[in-house]
Write a protein that holds these residues in place. Sequence first.
Motif, mmCIF file in Angstrom:
data_model
loop_
_atom_site.group_PDB
_atom_site.id
_atom_site.type_symbol
_atom_site.label_atom_id
_atom_site.label_comp_id
_atom_site.label_asym_id
_atom_site.label_seq_id
_atom_site.Cartn_x
_atom_site.Cartn_y
_atom_site.Cartn_z
ATOM 1 N N LYS A 20 0.811 -1.227 0.000
ATOM 2 C CA LYS A 20 0.000 0.000 0.000
ATOM 3 C C LYS A 20 0.838 1.268 0.000
ATOM 4 N N ASN A 21 2.121 1.163 0.389
ATOM 5 C CA ASN A 21 3.021 2.316 0.382
ATOM 6 C C ASN A 21 3.899 2.359 -0.874
ATOM 7 N N MET A 22 3.538 1.521 -1.848
ATOM 8 C CA MET A 22 4.267 1.439 -3.119
ATOM 9 C C MET A 22 5.715 0.972 -2.954
ATOM 10 N N ASN A 23 5.918 0.086 -1.977
ATOM 11 C CA ASN A 23 7.213 -0.565 -1.794
ATOM 12 C C ASN A 23 7.083 -2.004 -2.263
ATOM 13 N N TRP A 24 8.144 -2.499 -2.883
ATOM 14 C CA TRP A 24 8.135 -3.904 -3.292
ATOM 15 C C TRP A 24 8.171 -4.793 -2.058
ATOM 16 N N THR A 25 7.347 -5.833 -2.054
ATOM 17 C CA THR A 25 7.306 -6.769 -0.935
ATOM 18 C C THR A 25 6.893 -8.146 -1.438
ATOM 19 N N VAL A 26 7.249 -9.155 -0.680
ATOM 20 C CA VAL A 26 6.785 -10.515 -0.954
ATOM 21 C C VAL A 26 5.963 -10.942 0.243
#
Length: 60
Positions: free
Chosen positions: A25-31
């Motif tokens: 939701k914060n526009m950070n890449w995550t898995v």
Amino acid sequence: MPLKPGETKTINFTLHPDDLAIFDKNMNWTVEPGFFEVLVGSSSKDIKLKKRFEVVAVDK
């Protein structure tokens, strides 16, 4: 290289965490932990192989 009719071939490949990454939701890449499926076939209507695996944690 195309396969001949009836011919089979074994392949191997590796998926890395980056291959499963999405934007949070914060526009950070995550898995995100969870179940994923890999499908192999000639089209989405002709799946020959389906395997499921689980991501339980990703080191940051």
